[in-house]
Design an enzyme around this catalytic site. Structure first.
Site, PDB file in Angstrom:
ATOM      1  N   HIS A   1      -1.317  -1.151  -4.269  1.00 18.08           N
ATOM      2  CA  HIS A   1      -2.571  -0.849  -3.573  1.00 18.08           C
ATOM      3  C   HIS A   1      -2.647   0.655  -3.292  1.00 18.08           C
ATOM      4  O   HIS A   1      -1.753   1.231  -2.676  1.00 18.08           O
ATOM      5  CB  HIS A   1      -2.604  -1.641  -2.264  1.00 18.08           C
ATOM      6  CG  HIS A   1      -3.882  -1.567  -1.502  1.00 18.08           C
ATOM      7  ND1 HIS A   1      -4.986  -2.342  -1.807  1.00 18.08           N
ATOM      8  CD2 HIS A   1      -4.243  -0.814  -0.432  1.00 18.08           C
ATOM      9  CE1 HIS A   1      -5.964  -2.069  -0.957  1.00 18.08           C
ATOM     10  NE2 HIS A   1      -5.541  -1.139  -0.112  1.00 18.08           N
TER      11      HIS A   1
ATOM     12  N   ASP B   1      -6.500  -6.647   4.390  1.00 23.78           N
ATOM     13  CA  ASP B   1      -5.902  -5.310   4.446  1.00 23.78           C
ATOM     14  C   ASP B   1      -5.886  -4.784   5.879  1.00 23.78           C
ATOM     15  O   ASP B   1      -6.947  -4.587   6.486  1.00 23.78           O
ATOM     16  CB  ASP B   1      -6.737  -4.376   3.559  1.00 23.78           C
ATOM     17  CG  ASP B   1      -6.127  -2.988   3.398  1.00 23.78           C
ATOM     18  OD1 ASP B   1      -5.096  -2.705   3.997  1.00 23.78           O
ATOM     19  OD2 ASP B   1      -6.737  -2.187   2.646  1.00 23.78           O
TER      20      ASP B   1
ATOM     21  N   ASP C   1      -4.787   3.592  -1.495  1.00 26.66           N
ATOM     22  CA  ASP C   1      -5.809   3.861  -0.482  1.00 26.66           C
ATOM     23  C   ASP C   1      -6.377   5.258  -0.676  1.00 26.66           C
ATOM     24  O   ASP C   1      -5.703   6.254  -0.422  1.00 26.66           O
ATOM     25  CB  ASP C   1      -5.204   3.708   0.916  1.00 26.66           C
ATOM     26  CG  ASP C   1      -5.010   2.251   1.271  1.00 26.66           C
ATOM     27  OD1 ASP C   1      -6.013   1.503   1.214  1.00 26.66           O
ATOM     28  OD2 ASP C   1      -3.881   1.852   1.579  1.00 26.66           O
TER      29      ASP C   1
ATOM     30  N   MET D   1      -8.918   8.010   0.411  1.00 27.71           N
ATOM     31  CA  MET D   1      -9.717   8.419   1.573  1.00 27.71           C
ATOM     32  C   MET D   1     -10.233   9.835   1.371  1.00 27.71           C
ATOM     33  O   MET D   1      -9.508  10.695   0.854  1.00 27.71           O
ATOM     34  CB  MET D   1      -8.846   8.366   2.828  1.00 27.71           C
ATOM     35  CG  MET D   1      -8.185   7.005   3.031  1.00 27.71           C
ATOM     36  SD  MET D   1      -7.272   6.964   4.571  1.00 27.71           S
ATOM     37  CE  MET D   1      -6.488   5.349   4.455  1.00 27.71           C
TER      38      MET D   1
ATOM     39  N   PHE E   1      -6.307   4.709   8.429  1.00 24.74           N
ATOM     40  CA  PHE E   1      -4.902   4.969   8.766  1.00 24.74           C
ATOM     41  C   PHE E   1      -4.056   3.720   8.568  1.00 24.74           C
ATOM     42  O   PHE E   1      -4.541   2.601   8.779  1.00 24.74           O
ATOM     43  CB  PHE E   1      -4.775   5.428  10.223  1.00 24.74           C
ATOM     44  CG  PHE E   1      -5.592   6.653  10.516  1.00 24.74           C
ATOM     45  CD1 PHE E   1      -5.109   7.926  10.204  1.00 24.74           C
ATOM     46  CD2 PHE E   1      -6.868   6.544  11.037  1.00 24.74           C
ATOM     47  CE1 PHE E   1      -5.877   9.051  10.425  1.00 24.74           C
ATOM     48  CE2 PHE E   1      -7.654   7.664  11.267  1.00 24.74           C
ATOM     49  CZ  PHE E   1      -7.156   8.932  10.960  1.00 24.74           C
TER      50      PHE E   1
ATOM     51  N   GLY F   1      -0.552   1.526   9.685  1.00 24.94           N
ATOM     52  CA  GLY F   1       0.204   1.288  10.906  1.00 24.94           C
ATOM     53  C   GLY F   1      -0.605   0.838  12.106  1.00 24.94           C
ATOM     54  O   GLY F   1      -0.129   0.899  13.233  1.00 24.94           O
TER      55      GLY F   1
ATOM     56  N   HIS G   1      -8.458   0.996  -3.597  1.00 23.67           N
ATOM     57  CA  HIS G   1      -9.345   0.774  -2.450  1.00 23.67           C
ATOM     58  C   HIS G   1     -10.028   2.102  -2.129  1.00 23.67           C
ATOM     59  O   HIS G   1      -9.416   3.000  -1.561  1.00 23.67           O
ATOM     60  CB  HIS G   1      -8.486   0.265  -1.272  1.00 23.67           C
ATOM     61  CG  HIS G   1      -9.236   0.127   0.012  1.00 23.67           C
ATOM     62  ND1 HIS G   1      -8.598  -0.110   1.210  1.00 23.67           N
ATOM     63  CD2 HIS G   1     -10.566   0.168   0.293  1.00 23.67           C
ATOM     64  CE1 HIS G   1      -9.509  -0.176   2.172  1.00 23.67           C
ATOM     65  NE2 HIS G   1     -10.700  -0.013   1.648  1.00 23.67           N
TER      66      HIS G   1
ATOM     67  N   MET H   1     -12.217   4.435  -0.152  1.00 26.77           N
ATOM     68  CA  MET H   1     -12.870   4.696   1.138  1.00 26.77           C
ATOM     69  C   MET H   1     -13.522   6.065   0.992  1.00 26.77           C
ATOM     70  O   MET H   1     -13.070   7.074   1.556  1.00 26.77           O
ATOM     71  CB  MET H   1     -11.814   4.677   2.260  1.00 26.77           C
ATOM     72  CG  MET H   1     -11.321   3.265   2.555  1.00 26.77           C
ATOM     73  SD  MET H   1      -9.741   3.222   3.448  1.00 26.77           S
ATOM     74  CE  MET H   1      -8.608   3.256   2.056  1.00 26.77           C
TER      75      MET H   1
ATOM     76  N   MET I   1     -11.237  -6.095   5.721  1.00 25.88           N
ATOM     77  CA  MET I   1     -10.423  -5.187   6.535  1.00 25.88           C
ATOM     78  C   MET I   1     -10.084  -5.870   7.859  1.00 25.88           C
ATOM     79  O   MET I   1     -10.971  -6.387   8.549  1.00 25.88           O
ATOM     80  CB  MET I   1     -11.178  -3.891   6.821  1.00 25.88           C
ATOM     81  CG  MET I   1     -11.451  -3.008   5.607  1.00 25.88           C
ATOM     82  SD  MET I   1      -9.990  -2.577   4.652  1.00 25.88           S
ATOM     83  CE  MET I   1      -9.038  -1.654   5.871  1.00 25.88           C
TER      84      MET I   1
ATOM     85  N   SER J   1       0.842  -1.196   0.000  1.00 24.64           N
ATOM     86  CA  SER J   1       0.000   0.000   0.000  1.00 24.64           C
ATOM     87  C   SER J   1       0.877   1.245   0.000  1.00 24.64           C
ATOM     88  O   SER J   1       1.674   1.455   0.924  1.00 24.64           O
ATOM     89  CB  SER J   1      -0.891   0.026   1.242  1.00 24.64           C
ATOM     90  OG  SER J   1      -1.403   1.344   1.400  1.00 24.64           O
TER      91      SER J   1
ATOM     92  N   GLY K   1       1.267  -2.086   4.117  1.00 26.31           N
ATOM     93  CA  GLY K   1       1.749  -0.720   3.941  1.00 26.31           C
ATOM     94  C   GLY K   1       2.990  -0.460   4.775  1.00 26.31           C
ATOM     95  O   GLY K   1       4.114  -0.473   4.283  1.00 26.31           O
TER      96      GLY K   1
HETATM   97  C1  DX5 Z   1      -6.288   1.401   5.894  1.00 26.76           C
HETATM   98  C2  DX5 Z   1      -5.798   1.041   4.497  1.00 26.76           C
HETATM   99  C3  DX5 Z   1      -4.682   0.038   4.458  1.00 26.76           C
HETATM  100  C4  DX5 Z   1      -3.436   0.492   5.126  1.00 26.76           C
HETATM  101  C5  DX5 Z   1      -2.657  -0.703   5.515  1.00 26.76           C
HETATM  102  O1  DX5 Z   1      -7.449   2.163   5.772  1.00 26.76           O
HETATM  103  O2  DX5 Z   1      -6.863   0.474   3.767  1.00 26.76           O
HETATM  104  O3  DX5 Z   1      -4.406  -0.343   3.123  1.00 26.76           O
HETATM  105  O4  DX5 Z   1      -2.630   1.290   4.336  1.00 26.76           O
HETATM  106  O5  DX5 Z   1      -1.554  -0.243   6.211  1.00 26.76           O
HETATM  107  P1  DX5 Z   1      -0.779  -1.182   7.221  1.00 26.76           P
HETATM  108  O6  DX5 Z   1      -0.235  -2.327   6.423  1.00 26.76           O
HETATM  109  O7  DX5 Z   1       0.262  -0.283   7.748  1.00 26.76           O
HETATM  110  O8  DX5 Z   1      -1.772  -1.638   8.247  1.00 26.76           O
HETATM  111 ZN    ZN Z   2      -6.427  -0.401   1.693  1.00 26.28          ZN
END
Ligand code: DX5
Ligand code: ZN
Length: 233
Positions: free
Chosen positions: A33, A179, A35, A37, A143, A145, A66, A68, A137, A8, A201
């Site tokens: 990937h 994810d 993300d 948002m 976010f 991390g 993805h 959101m 999910m 990601s 990510g």
């Molecule tokens: C969260 C995202 C994920 C995120 C994963 O809303 O959809 O793709 O970046 O990040 P890590 O791998 O750090 O959990």
């Molecule tokens: Zn994602």
């Protein structure tokens, strides 16, 4: 079953996006990937279709978007036009799930549904036959991390069984993507539960090689997946 790794970009260095996507491709990533948002469906604001369009010429691997965002349809079209290959969305973020799936497929993209940790699998009852991807999910979206939520594991097992049953009846080979909080030390367990596609990510972009690439961490993921497969036999 083939495993796919989808780093990601959320955790990448946004000032060097071209280098970052090329580095993950060189390290063996199967998908990029993205993300997306909107500070509305989720409490964060990230990237729009212009970024997708900007990175598209610099990688050959598919771009896995993805969304959101709420509403979904217009942005799904914009990302398809910007070169996305796979577009997944959260069903509660659109008024007409079947129509949104159709919008994505009409643009020639693969379509996926994303289910949050507390979103019931009932959303798959009348959609699974049309889905290229189910994206589960394992954190609450918004976010990078965050820590993997363990209740995702039984959910993955249930969806694996649903996909396998449909496939045995002649249905399509829907990917099962996970994810959130995927790390080298838990990916084997997630694969054993039935996932075949893994978003990571912070685990990827937080572990660069000395030369700034990601071969080391990607190899560590592959090795962990290899062990998971060996245990299956
Ligand atoms: C969260 C995202 C994920 C995120 C994963 O809303 O959809 O793709 O970046 O990040 P890590 O791998 O750090 O959990
Ligand atoms: Zn994602």
């Amino acid at each position: 079953m083939g495993f796919r790794m989808a780093p990601s970009l959320l955790s990448s260095d946004f000032s060097r996006l071209r280098d970052e996507v090329q580095a993950i491709e060189a390290a063996g990533a199967d998908l990029v990937h993205l993300d997306v948002m909107d500070n509305h469906y989720v409490p964060n604001l990230t990237i729009g279709p212009m970024i997708c369009k900007a990175i598209r010429p610099h990688v050959r691997i598919p771009i896995d978007v993805h969304l959101m965002v709420r509403p979904v349809d217009a942005l799904a079209v914009a990302f398809a036009d910007a070169g996305a290959d796979i577009i997944s969305f959260h069903p509660e973020a659109t008024d007409h799930v079947d129509r949104t799936l159709q919008v994505i497929r009409d643009k020639g993209c693969k379509a996926g549904l994303v289910l949050n940790p507390a979103t019931p699998l009932a959303w798959l009852d009348h959609t699974l036959q049309d889905l290229d991807v189910v994206l589960l999910m394992s954190v609450n979206p918004g976010f990078g991390g965050q820590a993997f939520i363990p209740s995702a594991l039984p959910k993955i097992r249930t969806v694996r069984a649903l996909i396998d049953a449909r496939r045995a009846a002649g249905g399509r080979d829907t990917w099962l993507e996970v994810d959130g909080g995927v790390k080298v030390d838990n990916i084997a367990e997630i694969a054993a539960a039935g996932a075949d596609t893994f978003v990571a990510g912070s685990a990827v972009f937080g572990a660069p090689d000395a030369d700034g690439g990601y071969r080391g961490v990607m190899q560590a993921f592959r090795a962990a997946l290899g062990e998971a497969r060996a245990k299956e036999r």
